[in-house]
Design a protein around this motif. Structure first.
Motif, PDB file in Angstrom:
ATOM      1  N   ALA A 171     -41.818  -7.640   3.749  1.00 26.06           N
ATOM      2  CA  ALA A 171     -41.296  -8.955   3.368  1.00 26.06           C
ATOM      3  C   ALA A 171     -42.061  -9.547   2.189  1.00 26.06           C
ATOM      4  CB  ALA A 171     -41.344  -9.900   4.555  1.00 26.06           C
ATOM      5  N   THR A 172     -41.311 -10.122   1.259  1.00 25.80           N
ATOM      6  CA  THR A 172     -41.927 -10.832   0.138  1.00 25.80           C
ATOM      7  C   THR A 172     -41.757 -12.338   0.293  1.00 25.80           C
ATOM      8  OG1 THR A 172     -39.880 -10.566  -1.118  1.00 25.80           O
ATOM      9  CG2 THR A 172     -41.604  -8.916  -1.449  1.00 25.80           C
ATOM     10  N   ALA A 173     -40.945 -12.741   1.238  1.00 26.04           N
ATOM     11  CA  ALA A 173     -40.742 -14.164   1.536  1.00 26.04           C
ATOM     12  C   ALA A 173     -40.500 -14.324   3.025  1.00 26.04           C
ATOM     13  CB  ALA A 173     -39.551 -14.705   0.754  1.00 26.04           C
ATOM     14  N   GLN A 174     -40.902 -15.463   3.557  1.00 25.76           N
ATOM     15  CA  GLN A 174     -40.783 -15.687   4.999  1.00 25.76           C
ATOM     16  C   GLN A 174     -39.339 -15.573   5.479  1.00 25.76           C
ATOM     17  OE1 GLN A 174     -42.889 -19.093   6.482  1.00 25.76           O
ATOM     18  NE2 GLN A 174     -41.462 -19.422   8.162  1.00 25.76           N
ATOM     19  N   THR A 175     -38.406 -16.092   4.690  1.00 26.36           N
ATOM     20  CA  THR A 175     -37.006 -16.106   5.106  1.00 26.36           C
ATOM     21  C   THR A 175     -36.384 -14.716   5.121  1.00 26.36           C
ATOM     22  OG1 THR A 175     -36.390 -16.609   2.819  1.00 26.36           O
ATOM     23  CG2 THR A 175     -36.594 -18.467   4.338  1.00 26.36           C
ATOM     24  N   ASP A 176     -37.012 -13.756   4.448  1.00 22.90           N
ATOM     25  CA  ASP A 176     -36.451 -12.404   4.399  1.00 22.90           C
ATOM     26  C   ASP A 176     -36.731 -11.599   5.653  1.00 22.90           C
ATOM     27  OD1 ASP A 176     -35.355 -12.759   1.929  1.00 22.90           O
ATOM     28  OD2 ASP A 176     -36.985 -11.820   0.818  1.00 22.90           O
ATOM     29  N   ARG A 177     -37.717 -11.983   6.425  1.00 28.34           N
ATOM     30  CA  ARG A 177     -38.171 -11.141   7.529  1.00 28.34           C
ATOM     31  C   ARG A 177     -37.084 -10.911   8.568  1.00 28.34           C
ATOM     32  NH1 ARG A 177     -44.357 -11.558   7.238  1.00 28.34           N
ATOM     33  NH2 ARG A 177     -44.556 -12.884   5.412  1.00 28.34           N
ATOM     34  N   GLU A 178     -36.355 -11.971   8.910  1.00 31.38           N
ATOM     35  CA  GLU A 178     -35.281 -11.820   9.900  1.00 31.38           C
ATOM     36  C   GLU A 178     -34.181 -10.893   9.385  1.00 31.38           C
ATOM     37  OE1 GLU A 178     -36.519 -14.689   8.942  1.00 31.38           O
ATOM     38  OE2 GLU A 178     -37.344 -15.674  10.725  1.00 31.38           O
ATOM     39  N   THR A 179     -33.898 -10.979   8.074  1.00 33.10           N
ATOM     40  CA  THR A 179     -32.848 -10.137   7.502  1.00 33.10           C
ATOM     41  C   THR A 179     -33.299  -8.685   7.400  1.00 33.10           C
ATOM     42  OG1 THR A 179     -32.150 -12.056   6.193  1.00 33.10           O
ATOM     43  CG2 THR A 179     -31.197  -9.930   5.608  1.00 33.10           C
ATOM     44  N   ILE A 180     -34.543  -8.477   6.997  1.00 31.73           N
ATOM     45  CA  ILE A 180     -35.086  -7.112   6.960  1.00 31.73           C
ATOM     46  C   ILE A 180     -35.110  -6.532   8.363  1.00 31.73           C
ATOM     47  CG2 ILE A 180     -37.137  -5.707   6.482  1.00 31.73           C
ATOM     48  CD1 ILE A 180     -37.786  -7.645   4.193  1.00 31.73           C
ATOM     49  N   ALA A 181     -35.464  -7.364   9.340  1.00 33.02           N
ATOM     50  CA  ALA A 181     -35.460  -6.912  10.739  1.00 33.02           C
ATOM     51  C   ALA A 181     -34.058  -6.450  11.132  1.00 33.02           C
ATOM     52  CB  ALA A 181     -35.920  -8.034  11.663  1.00 33.02           C
ATOM     53  N   SER A 182     -33.039  -7.162  10.677  1.00 30.68           N
ATOM     54  CA  SER A 182     -31.666  -6.767  11.012  1.00 30.68           C
ATOM     55  C   SER A 182     -31.319  -5.414  10.403  1.00 30.68           C
ATOM     56  CB  SER A 182     -30.672  -7.830  10.535  1.00 30.68           C
ATOM     57  OG  SER A 182     -30.475  -7.786   9.132  1.00 30.68           O
ATOM     58  N   ASN A 225     -36.313 -11.931  16.940  1.00 29.72           N
ATOM     59  CA  ASN A 225     -35.112 -12.725  16.672  1.00 29.72           C
ATOM     60  C   ASN A 225     -34.560 -12.413  15.284  1.00 29.72           C
ATOM     61  OD1 ASN A 225     -35.172 -14.617  19.114  1.00 29.72           O
ATOM     62  ND2 ASN A 225     -37.221 -14.908  18.265  1.00 29.72           N
ATOM     63  N   PRO A 226     -34.041 -11.215  15.089  1.00 27.79           N
ATOM     64  CA  PRO A 226     -33.523 -10.829  13.770  1.00 27.79           C
ATOM     65  C   PRO A 226     -32.214 -11.556  13.452  1.00 27.79           C
ATOM     66  CG  PRO A 226     -32.962  -9.162  15.386  1.00 27.79           C
ATOM     67  CD  PRO A 226     -33.852 -10.141  16.091  1.00 27.79           C
ATOM     68  N   SER A 227     -31.886 -11.594  12.174  1.00 26.63           N
ATOM     69  CA  SER A 227     -30.573 -12.113  11.777  1.00 26.63           C
ATOM     70  C   SER A 227     -29.504 -11.123  12.229  1.00 26.63           C
ATOM     71  CB  SER A 227     -30.512 -12.270  10.254  1.00 26.63           C
ATOM     72  OG  SER A 227     -31.509 -13.160   9.801  1.00 26.63           O
ATOM     73  N   GLN A 228     -28.281 -11.604  12.351  1.00 23.77           N
ATOM     74  CA  GLN A 228     -27.163 -10.730  12.696  1.00 23.77           C
ATOM     75  C   GLN A 228     -26.413 -10.401  11.409  1.00 23.77           C
ATOM     76  OE1 GLN A 228     -26.755  -9.518  15.877  1.00 23.77           O
ATOM     77  NE2 GLN A 228     -28.702 -10.589  16.183  1.00 23.77           N
TER      78      GLN A 228
END
Length: 372
Positions: free
Chosen positions: A260-271, A337-340
């Motif tokens: 991750a390069t930004a906090q908001t990306d982590r959920e999306t990368i997790a998905s 809690n990843p993004s969907q």
């Protein structure tokens, strides 16, 4: 043989079988009774042990015991301090009791406690303390560091060398003792033969205050380990729902920490990672290649992707054998809690901004647009 003889023989056979059944039932009943007695004894013993540990150490004690709770102490370390000073009978039971009561906001400070205090009285006392002095020094361990990099931080802030730190965190006897101290955090998973360093990813990254000039290596290590134990405990319910072990969680989260390069990306990368795992597709994440190589590089080359190592997620499907770095709370939460999304690909451009794609053709277009 006439009909009368046949009837008599059938009658005798039925009588014999009935007798056998009765004997078997008696045996089963005796075994069941013995088992119930054993369970009862075991259950009663367990109940008695826990109930005893919940009682004051000595209801008639008068003398006060000076207890120091350092700033930054978690429930795990506080429990050990109380047991060491004889104020509670069992550190583990005090810790579980405090967590059951949802009590965790304890204050650093000087306390005068007695062996006659109940657990509730001790808990109330620990919530009223005040910071009593400034730390001798603080040590900041950033997110995303490997054990070897943490060793360098320790060497910079203390008189210990990086080699001494690594010798301690890889000592088999010491690790075995830690498993006994942190059974809910350190499991048999850390003994996977492919794991490079047993405690990799288990020391929580944070800024730690120390109140003695020369804390031991054990103090430093267990302060970080105890904090991770407290952090992970917050997510036990969610982990159970997702059927995810501590080791899997910290391993998954470490990949997000490194990618991750930004906090908001982590959920999306997790998905993206979850989507790939769901179709048995390799994760193909560059940080695992760098960990396989054992060195940092600004750019991963195609030849690097061929390194024969269990951690290389280009060559091996699924999660790597263990964490590749220390992970913070944000990455842990993203792993749970990843993004969907329908994304299967992502890349970071030259400014570190991530771009996601659903198909390989879209991914190739992103490469052409952002990296060429």
């Amino acid at each position: 043989m006439d009909n009368e003889s046949k009837k008599q023989q059938m009658f005798n056979n039925m009588k014999r079988k009935k007798k056998e059944v009765k004997i078997v039932r008696r045996i089963v009943s005796v075994i069941a009774l013995i088992a119930l007695i054993a369970i009862g004894i075991g259950g009663y013993s367990g109940y008695k042990y826990v109930n005893t540990a919940l009682q004051p150490v000595d209801p008639n004690a008068k003398g006060e015991i000076a207890i120091e709770i350092p700033m930054g102490s978690g429930v795990t370390s506080i429990s050990k301090i109380l047991e060491k000073n004889g104020v509670v009978k069992n550190a583990q039971i005090f810790k579980y009791y405090a967590k059951f009561k949802n009590e965790s906001q304890f204050q650093a400070g000087n306390y005068q406690l007695t062996k006659a205090m109940t657990l509730d009285e001790i808990i109330e006392s620990l919530k009223t303390g005040k910071v009593y002095h400034e730390p001798v020094f603080t040590m900041t361990v950033p997110e995303g560091l490997t054990l070897e990099q943490i060793a360098a931080v320790v060497a910079k802030n203390t008189d210990f060398t990086a080699e001494q730190f690594m010798d301690k965190v890889t000592d088999a006897t010491y690790i075995e003792s830690l498993i006994g101290e942190y059974p809910n955090l350190l499991t048999e998973d850390i003994y996977n033969e492919n794991i490079r360093h047993t405690l990799e990813g288990y020391l929580y990254p944070a800024t730690y205050p120390f109140y003695e000039e020369k804390p031991s290596l054990a103090t430093i290590i267990e302060t970080m380990l105890g904090t991770m134990d407290d952090i992970v405990a917050e997510y036990r319910v969610v982990m159970g729902e997702k059927e995810m072990t501590v080791h899997e969680l910290l391993t998954f989260a470490s990949l997000l920490e490194e990618e991750a390069t930004a906090q908001t990306d982590r959920e999306t990368i997790a998905s993206v990672f979850y989507n790939r795992l769901s179709i048995d597709m390799p994760l193909q994440t560059d940080p695992t290649v760098l960990y396989s190589l054992g060195s940092h590089k600004d750019r991963v080359l195609y030849e690097d992707l061929e390194v024969d190592n269990p951690y290389n997620t280009y060559k091996n499907k699924g999660l790597p054998p263990g964490p590749i770095a220390g992970t913070g709370k944000v990455s842990i939460e993203a792993a749970l809690n990843p993004s969907q999304t329908d994304y299967f690909y992502f890349l970071a451009d030259k400014e570190g901004i991530n771009h996601f794609a659903k198909t390989y053709d879209e991914h190739l277009a992103n490469i052409e647009q952002y990296l060429r």
